[in-house]
Design a protein around this motif. Structure first.
Motif, mmCIF file in Angstrom:
data_model
loop_
_atom_site.group_PDB
_atom_site.id
_atom_site.type_symbol
_atom_site.label_atom_id
_atom_site.label_comp_id
_atom_site.label_asym_id
_atom_site.label_seq_id
_atom_site.Cartn_x
_atom_site.Cartn_y
_atom_site.Cartn_z
ATOM 1 N N LEU A 1 -10.354 -9.337 0.248
ATOM 2 C CA LEU A 1 -11.427 -8.642 0.972
ATOM 3 C C LEU A 1 -11.012 -7.225 1.358
ATOM 4 C CD1 LEU A 1 -12.687 -11.466 3.343
ATOM 5 C CD2 LEU A 1 -13.913 -10.449 1.430
ATOM 6 N N GLY A 2 -9.775 -7.043 1.749
ATOM 7 C CA GLY A 2 -9.322 -5.716 2.169
ATOM 8 C C GLY A 2 -9.192 -4.724 1.033
ATOM 9 N N LEU A 3 -8.812 -5.195 -0.127
ATOM 10 C CA LEU A 3 -8.593 -4.307 -1.261
ATOM 11 C C LEU A 3 -9.789 -4.225 -2.202
ATOM 12 C CD1 LEU A 3 -4.891 -5.113 -2.142
ATOM 13 C CD2 LEU A 3 -5.775 -3.168 -0.861
ATOM 14 N N TYR B 1 -1.695 -20.551 5.452
ATOM 15 C CA TYR B 1 -1.349 -19.147 5.690
ATOM 16 C C TYR B 1 -1.471 -18.338 4.403
ATOM 17 C CZ TYR B 1 1.020 -14.994 7.310
ATOM 18 O OH TYR B 1 1.307 -13.689 7.629
ATOM 19 N N ILE B 2 -0.961 -18.879 3.306
ATOM 20 C CA ILE B 2 -1.039 -18.161 2.024
ATOM 21 C C ILE B 2 -2.488 -17.945 1.617
ATOM 22 C CG2 ILE B 2 -0.583 -18.396 -0.452
ATOM 23 C CD1 ILE B 2 2.118 -19.668 0.338
ATOM 24 N N ILE B 3 -3.323 -18.966 1.775
ATOM 25 C CA ILE B 3 -4.743 -18.827 1.417
ATOM 26 C C ILE B 3 -5.419 -17.792 2.315
ATOM 27 C CG2 ILE B 3 -6.973 -20.015 1.433
ATOM 28 C CD1 ILE B 3 -5.476 -22.507 0.401
ATOM 29 N N ALA B 4 -5.142 -17.831 3.609
ATOM 30 C CA ALA B 4 -5.759 -16.876 4.543
ATOM 31 C C ALA B 4 -5.363 -15.448 4.205
ATOM 32 C CB ALA B 4 -5.377 -17.226 5.977
ATOM 33 N N VAL B 5 -4.077 -15.221 3.967
ATOM 34 C CA VAL B 5 -3.617 -13.864 3.653
ATOM 35 C C VAL B 5 -4.130 -13.423 2.284
ATOM 36 C CG1 VAL B 5 -1.563 -12.446 3.243
ATOM 37 C CG2 VAL B 5 -1.634 -13.974 5.192
ATOM 38 N N TRP B 6 -4.191 -14.340 1.335
ATOM 39 C CA TRP B 6 -4.723 -14.005 0.010
ATOM 40 C C TRP B 6 -6.186 -13.576 0.114
ATOM 41 C CZ3 TRP B 6 -2.918 -12.919 -4.627
ATOM 42 C CH2 TRP B 6 -3.793 -12.915 -5.697
ATOM 43 N N MET B 7 -6.988 -14.349 0.861
ATOM 44 C CA MET B 7 -8.400 -14.003 1.010
ATOM 45 C C MET B 7 -8.557 -12.673 1.757
ATOM 46 S SD MET B 7 -10.044 -16.255 -0.601
ATOM 47 C CE MET B 7 -11.692 -15.937 -0.073
ATOM 48 N N GLY B 8 -7.720 -12.441 2.757
ATOM 49 C CA GLY B 8 -7.759 -11.168 3.461
ATOM 50 C C GLY B 8 -7.375 -10.004 2.564
ATOM 51 N N THR B 9 -6.403 -10.231 1.695
ATOM 52 C CA THR B 9 -5.991 -9.185 0.757
ATOM 53 C C THR B 9 -7.113 -8.873 -0.224
ATOM 54 O OG1 THR B 9 -3.700 -9.906 0.963
ATOM 55 C CG2 THR B 9 -4.230 -8.532 -0.933
ATOM 56 N N LEU C 1 0.794 -1.233 0.000
ATOM 57 C CA LEU C 1 0.000 0.000 0.000
ATOM 58 C C LEU C 1 0.825 1.281 0.000
ATOM 59 C CD1 LEU C 1 -2.807 -0.853 2.568
ATOM 60 C CD2 LEU C 1 -2.970 -0.837 0.079
ATOM 61 N N LEU C 2 1.981 1.264 0.608
ATOM 62 C CA LEU C 2 2.756 2.491 0.749
ATOM 63 C C LEU C 2 3.200 3.130 -0.570
ATOM 64 C CD1 LEU C 2 4.833 1.745 3.955
ATOM 65 C CD2 LEU C 2 2.837 3.222 3.695
ATOM 66 N N PRO C 3 3.467 2.380 -1.623
ATOM 67 C CA PRO C 3 3.852 3.043 -2.880
ATOM 68 C C PRO C 3 2.721 3.817 -3.563
ATOM 69 C CG PRO C 3 4.642 0.772 -2.870
ATOM 70 C CD PRO C 3 3.738 0.941 -1.700
ATOM 71 N N VAL C 4 1.478 3.648 -3.133
ATOM 72 C CA VAL C 4 0.359 4.355 -3.760
ATOM 73 C C VAL C 4 0.397 5.808 -3.312
ATOM 74 C CG1 VAL C 4 -2.142 4.477 -3.997
ATOM 75 C CG2 VAL C 4 -1.016 2.252 -3.802
ATOM 76 N N PRO D 1 -7.875 -2.356 4.387
ATOM 77 C CA PRO D 1 -6.905 -3.439 4.198
ATOM 78 C C PRO D 1 -5.915 -3.585 5.351
ATOM 79 C CG PRO D 1 -6.513 -1.683 2.598
ATOM 80 C CD PRO D 1 -7.776 -1.358 3.306
ATOM 81 N N LEU D 2 -5.588 -2.479 6.022
ATOM 82 C CA LEU D 2 -4.643 -2.558 7.138
ATOM 83 C C LEU D 2 -5.253 -3.226 8.371
ATOM 84 C CD1 LEU D 2 -2.760 0.846 6.883
ATOM 85 C CD2 LEU D 2 -1.858 -1.443 6.417
ATOM 86 N N LEU D 3 -6.562 -3.389 8.404
ATOM 87 C CA LEU D 3 -7.216 -4.121 9.481
ATOM 88 C C LEU D 3 -7.543 -5.561 9.082
ATOM 89 C CD1 LEU D 3 -9.697 -1.442 10.889
ATOM 90 C CD2 LEU D 3 -7.577 -2.247 11.902
ATOM 91 N N ILE D 4 -8.063 -5.749 7.884
ATOM 92 C CA ILE D 4 -8.535 -7.071 7.465
ATOM 93 C C ILE D 4 -7.377 -8.027 7.199
ATOM 94 C CG2 ILE D 4 -9.774 -8.313 5.638
ATOM 95 C CD1 ILE D 4 -11.686 -5.973 5.500
#
Length: 112
Positions: free
Chosen positions: A104-106, A94-102, A36-39, A54-57
């Motif tokens: 949903l967050g974005l 872990y990859i699936i959880a973070v992918w789904m969170g990403t 997110l920081l490069p945006v 996204p920083l919460l989810i």
């Protein structure tokens, strides 16, 4: 008189579930922050505080990935191919959880 003994089973988990959750959430927070920081010029339609979602989810999803890692500890201590399977399943979970969170967050912002 009968003698009483304390019949407790020792835990196989060397670390608490909270520690694994914090580790998973920390890794996910770093990953989403790097994304997110490069945006520099976000779309005005997203709103002023668009980064909060996204920083919460994503860290919550990372914490769920940490729970998955913790729950597979019993396989890790059996050794052999079960240990390798536990690490593989933990990584995939872990990859699936973070992918789904990403996702949903974005959703609605960078994920269009």
């Amino acid at each position: 008189m009968t003698q009483r003994t304390n019949l407790t089973t020792p835990s196989i988990h060397p670390d608490s579930v909270e520690k694994r959750m914090v580790q998973g959430a920390g890794i996910a927070l770093i990953l989403i922050a790097l994304f997110l920081l490069p945006v520099r010029e976000p779309d005005p339609a997203w709103g002023k505080l668009w980064m909060i979602k996204p920083l919460l989810i994503v860290p919550v999803a990372g914490a769920i990935g940490g729970i998955i890692y913790h729950l597979l500890d019993h396989l890790r201590y059996q050794g052999g191919w079960k240990k390798a399977l536990a690490y593989l399943l933990s990584l995939i979970g872990y990859i699936i959880a973070v992918w789904m969170g990403t996702v949903l967050g974005l959703a609605g912002t960078l994920w269009d």
